[in-house]
Design a protein around this motif. Sequence first.
Motif, PDB file in Angstrom:
ATOM      1  N   GLY A  41      20.302  33.561   9.317  1.00  0.00           N
ATOM      2  CA  GLY A  41      21.497  33.456   8.497  1.00  0.00           C
ATOM      3  C   GLY A  41      21.190  33.471   7.015  1.00  0.00           C
ATOM      4  O   GLY A  41      21.899  32.858   6.218  1.00  0.00           O
ATOM      5  N   PHE A  42      20.133  34.194   6.619  1.00  0.00           N
ATOM      6  CA  PHE A  42      19.737  34.257   5.221  1.00  0.00           C
ATOM      7  C   PHE A  42      20.662  35.219   4.471  1.00  0.00           C
ATOM      8  O   PHE A  42      20.753  36.396   4.800  1.00  0.00           O
ATOM      9  N   HIS A  43      21.348  34.698   3.456  1.00  0.00           N
ATOM     10  CA  HIS A  43      22.231  35.544   2.641  1.00  0.00           C
ATOM     11  C   HIS A  43      21.805  35.565   1.181  1.00  0.00           C
ATOM     12  O   HIS A  43      21.912  36.598   0.521  1.00  0.00           O
ATOM     13  N   ALA A  44      21.352  34.424   0.673  1.00  0.00           N
ATOM     14  CA  ALA A  44      20.933  34.339  -0.722  1.00  0.00           C
ATOM     15  C   ALA A  44      19.906  33.235  -0.867  1.00  0.00           C
ATOM     16  O   ALA A  44      19.917  32.256  -0.112  1.00  0.00           O
ATOM     17  N   VAL A  45      19.020  33.380  -1.839  1.00  0.00           N
ATOM     18  CA  VAL A  45      17.963  32.392  -2.037  1.00  0.00           C
ATOM     19  C   VAL A  45      18.546  31.016  -2.336  1.00  0.00           C
ATOM     20  O   VAL A  45      18.092  29.990  -1.810  1.00  0.00           O
ATOM     21  N   GLY A  46      19.568  30.959  -3.170  1.00  0.00           N
ATOM     22  CA  GLY A  46      20.114  29.691  -3.616  1.00  0.00           C
ATOM     23  C   GLY A  46      20.689  28.811  -2.526  1.00  0.00           C
ATOM     24  O   GLY A  46      20.800  27.585  -2.708  1.00  0.00           O
ATOM     25  N   GLN A  47      21.057  29.396  -1.370  1.00  0.00           N
ATOM     26  CA  GLN A  47      21.649  28.593  -0.309  1.00  0.00           C
ATOM     27  C   GLN A  47      20.651  27.630   0.319  1.00  0.00           C
ATOM     28  O   GLN A  47      21.049  26.699   1.025  1.00  0.00           O
ATOM     29  N   TRP A  48      19.356  27.818   0.021  1.00  0.00           N
ATOM     30  CA  TRP A  48      18.317  26.991   0.647  1.00  0.00           C
ATOM     31  C   TRP A  48      17.766  25.943  -0.299  1.00  0.00           C
ATOM     32  O   TRP A  48      16.717  25.347  -0.041  1.00  0.00           O
ATOM     33  N   TYR A  49      18.495  25.707  -1.410  1.00  0.00           N
ATOM     34  CA  TYR A  49      18.123  24.666  -2.370  1.00  0.00           C
ATOM     35  C   TYR A  49      19.329  23.785  -2.648  1.00  0.00           C
ATOM     36  O   TYR A  49      20.447  24.286  -2.815  1.00  0.00           O
ATOM     37  N   LEU A  50      19.098  22.466  -2.733  1.00  0.00           N
ATOM     38  CA  LEU A  50      20.176  21.571  -3.151  1.00  0.00           C
ATOM     39  C   LEU A  50      20.494  21.772  -4.627  1.00  0.00           C
ATOM     40  O   LEU A  50      21.650  21.762  -5.030  1.00  0.00           O
TER      41      LEU A  50
END
Length: 218
Positions: free
Chosen positions: A191-200
């Motif tokens: 479900g990878f869409h953008a790098v930023g979704q994996w950082y708080l």
Amino acid sequence: MSATRRVSLPFADREQAGTLLAEILADAGLADPVILALPRGGVAVAEPIAERLQAPLEVLVTRKIGHPVQPELGLGAIAEGGEPVFDLGMLQRLEIDEDELAPVVERERRELARRVSAYRRERPMPALAGRDVVVVDDGLATGGTARAALRAVRRSRPRRLVLAVPVGSSKTVTALRDEADEVVVLATPPGFHAVGQWYLRFEQLTDADVLRLLRQGR
């Protein structure tokens, strides 16, 4: 060769992600390493890596080559010391010739030169020939800028070329394995869409932030 580790997502911030990457790289047997960060976000990841490895930290400036009408649509990238690297599949689908992108490439070359001057001032790029070079970014989405960066570094004949990122698309990570001697990725979540979704915390960094981190790294 590639390395992937299971971690708990999301990362708190880029510094935490870099600290986790540093622990893996510390056991990678790197000889006389140089850490090259892709600004801006990659510098925040790379700083704790450089500190842990007691290695020099420098930027490797890259620029996206966008569509002439839709600049946010990436059609390629260019890195300092290298030539433009185009997404040939995308160009074919859009029926765009590389020559049509010449004005965009020239504009990005000028911006690339401005950023090199802003970030490095009068410092030369560290010698890379015969050394282990670690290219660091905060994540891999399409991988266009990372590919351009790796090809530019390869021209300098490093002994070993490593790409290190906290998180990336599994498809992109696979595609970049041929560009580096080793790819170190902490996570390739579905479900990878953008790098930023994996950082708080994934705030946009400024040039001043980059300069501050480089001073810390040195």
